[in-house]
Design a protein around this motif. Structure first.
Motif, PDB file in Angstrom:
ATOM      1  N   ASP A 418       0.829  -1.202   0.000  1.00 21.01           N
ATOM      2  CA  ASP A 418       0.000   0.000   0.000  1.00 21.01           C
ATOM      3  C   ASP A 418       0.865   1.254   0.000  1.00 21.01           C
ATOM      4  O   ASP A 418       0.510   2.264  -0.623  1.00 21.01           O
ATOM      5  CB  ASP A 418      -0.927   0.013   1.214  1.00 21.01           C
ATOM      6  N   THR A 419       1.997   1.198   0.707  1.00 20.36           N
ATOM      7  CA  THR A 419       2.897   2.348   0.743  1.00 20.36           C
ATOM      8  C   THR A 419       3.527   2.564  -0.622  1.00 20.36           C
ATOM      9  O   THR A 419       3.647   3.705  -1.092  1.00 20.36           O
ATOM     10  CB  THR A 419       3.993   2.143   1.800  1.00 20.36           C
ATOM     11  N   GLN A 421       2.228   1.778  -3.471  1.00 25.50           N
ATOM     12  CA  GLN A 421       1.171   2.312  -4.328  1.00 25.50           C
ATOM     13  C   GLN A 421       0.931   3.791  -4.050  1.00 25.50           C
ATOM     14  O   GLN A 421       0.809   4.598  -4.977  1.00 25.50           O
ATOM     15  CB  GLN A 421      -0.125   1.528  -4.103  1.00 25.50           C
ATOM     16  N   GLN A 422       0.891   4.141  -2.771  1.00 28.79           N
ATOM     17  CA  GLN A 422       0.613   5.527  -2.392  1.00 28.79           C
ATOM     18  C   GLN A 422       1.722   6.452  -2.895  1.00 28.79           C
ATOM     19  O   GLN A 422       1.437   7.525  -3.451  1.00 28.79           O
ATOM     20  CB  GLN A 422       0.503   5.622  -0.873  1.00 28.79           C
ATOM     21  N   GLU A 423       2.963   6.044  -2.712  1.00 27.28           N
ATOM     22  CA  GLU A 423       4.059   6.912  -3.121  1.00 27.28           C
ATOM     23  C   GLU A 423       4.221   6.937  -4.638  1.00 27.28           C
ATOM     24  O   GLU A 423       4.602   7.959  -5.211  1.00 27.28           O
ATOM     25  CB  GLU A 423       5.338   6.474  -2.412  1.00 27.28           C
ATOM     26  N   ASP A 425       1.674   6.717  -6.682  1.00 24.84           N
ATOM     27  CA  ASP A 425       0.573   7.572  -7.140  1.00 24.84           C
ATOM     28  C   ASP A 425       0.928   9.050  -6.996  1.00 24.84           C
ATOM     29  O   ASP A 425       0.533   9.873  -7.836  1.00 24.84           O
ATOM     30  CB  ASP A 425      -0.704   7.246  -6.366  1.00 24.84           C
ATOM     31  N   ALA A 426       1.651   9.390  -5.932  1.00 21.51           N
ATOM     32  CA  ALA A 426       2.049  10.786  -5.730  1.00 21.51           C
ATOM     33  C   ALA A 426       2.988  11.247  -6.857  1.00 21.51           C
ATOM     34  O   ALA A 426       2.869  12.359  -7.370  1.00 21.51           O
ATOM     35  CB  ALA A 426       2.723  10.946  -4.377  1.00 21.51           C
TER      36      ALA A 426
END
Length: 433
Positions: A418-419, A421-423, A425-426
């Motif tokens: 998830d981390t 993916q989150q980073e 996406d940023a």
């Protein structure tokens, strides 16, 4: 075929041909939009320790007291001492390697409580054993980053190579010191003799701008530049650098416009400034860290500006505005660790190169270069070209996807999917924005 390294020489020449030309845009023969010929080599995809499709294992054994003394020395004087260490890389052990702290802002406020596994390091395999190296490299840098994944710097370095500019191989690693829990850390080449020989043809000298220095002219005494530039390769010789600084600071506007192309790879520099703005890296040549190298070509007598330090690329996206992370864990900055964000708030926007504004600093080369309309136009054209080549083409998305896949499939014990993916996406937001 994975989109990692680019054929730098061909792209650099193409950039010079596209941006260059003997005639000035305005027809003023005193201004040229071409520079000395680039000397960059073709750099192939990394292999062995520089195979970016693999998360590499790096562990270090070093005397705890020696590390504590090293940190104390740095706190007291800013000096970065070497200590002897045993380094194991992908199962191969190297005895009597050298280890020292690496960085400036990333070490700000470092305390005795800092976990060594979280610190930024320079590993030098041949510090105490001549010729000791791995896959042609004797020096490796364990980078700091404001994010858990370091995806922003990894992607930026691949894009830098695709842009036709000298870059560094970079790999993800599972890194630990003295048996501590491993951290996900990005490891990159140091800009040393090995790196120079891979990236440039012919003899030359490589100079690094110190974080606390500037590009002022301080006379012809080499001792006056001790805390301003470090010479990284070749026999000690600051004469070419001093002559260049004299020209940058003291030439008339007319002489600067007429003579700079004989002293600097102008097309490459325009592309560099455009690239740093495109990836939103404010901590570049005119950022707070004074991050840049100058490579002098002994054959042409010209300089090339070499990019360095992209751990705040894409605005440092992924880790917020500052906190250091060695990777892994819960994303909180480890006890006793400094922030990687230089003093001063991150600037909004900024000029070519991403510097200036709050937290930035002036750089005489950037200021005088962009004050010449023809060269300012080159920067804008290069930015448009790079936007098409790197972003609109889908190349940046492809690179980001590959790095994300490597971390998701091979580093699940170091960072949550998830981390990642989150980073990712940023960064994707920056690329698509």
């Amino acid at each position: 075929m994975r989109p990692v390294r680019s054929r730098v020489a061909a792209l650099a020449v193409a950039a010079t041909m596209a941006l260059g030309g003997c005639a000035a845009i305005t027809g003023d023969d005193s201004v040229s939009t071409s520079g000395v010929a680039p000397a960059t080599r073709t750099v192939e995809d990394g292999d062995g320790v520089w195979d970016a499709d693999t998360v590499h294992d790096i562990s270090i054994e070093v005397d705890d007291d020696a590390v504590a003394a090293m940190v104390d020395t740095y706190q007291e004087s800013g000096e970065k001492e070497w200590v002897e260490a045993t380094v194991t890389i992908d199962g191969e052990t190297y005895l009597k390697a050298g280890l020292r702290l690496k960085g400036n802002s990333s070490l700000r406020g470092v305390t005795d409580d800092a976990e060594p596994t979280d610190l930024p390091w320079l590993i030098r395999l041949d510090k105490y054993v001549d010729g000791q190296a791995i896959d042609g490299s004797s020096e490796l840098i364990v980078r700091s980053n404001s994010s858990e994944t370091a995806l922003n710097e990894a992607v930026a370095l691949d894009l830098l190579a695709k842009a036709g500019l000298a870059s560094e191989h970079a790999v993800a690693s599972s890194f630990s010191i003295n048996g501590a829990d491993a951290r996900l850390r990005l490891v990159v080449q140091n800009l040393d003799e090995d790196w120079e020989a891979e990236n440039f043809a012919g003899d030359g000298l490589l100079y690094k701008a110190d974080a606390g220095g500037d590009w002022s002219y301080r006379g012809d005494d080499p001792d006056s530049y001790t805390d301003v530039f470090d010479q990284e390769t070749g026999d000690d010789d600051l004469a070419p650098l001093i002559d260049f600084l004299d020209f940058l600071n003291n030439s008339s506007d007319e002489d600067f416009a007429a003579e700079l192309p004989d002293r600097l790879d102008v097309a490459s520099f325009a592309r560099y400034l455009a690239f740093e703005e495109l990836v939103d890296n404010f901590d570049d040549i005119d950022g707070p860290g004074n991050n840049s190298f100058l490579r002098y070509d002994a054959e042409t007598g010209g300089f090339t500006v070499v990019a360095w330090d992209h751990n705040l690329a894409f605005g440092g996206r992924g880790g917020g505005a500052g906190g250091f992370s060695g990777g892994g864990g819960d994303g909180e900055r480890p006890e006793g660790m400094p922030t990687d964000m230089p003093e001063g708030a991150r600037p909004e926007g900024g000029g070519p190169g991403g510097g200036g504004g709050m937290g930035g600093r002036s750089n005489v080369l950037v200021e005088r270069f962009t004050a010449v309309d023809e060269w300012a136009d080159l920067v804008e054209q290069a930015k448009a070209d790079l936007t098409a080549e790197l972003y609109d083409s889908g190349y940046a998305e492809e690179v980001l996807g590959r790095w994300s896949t490597v971390l998701t499939e091979q580093a699940g014990d170091l960072v949550d999917a998830d981390t990642v993916q989150q980073e990712a996406d940023a960064i994707r937001e920056s690329i698509s924005g």
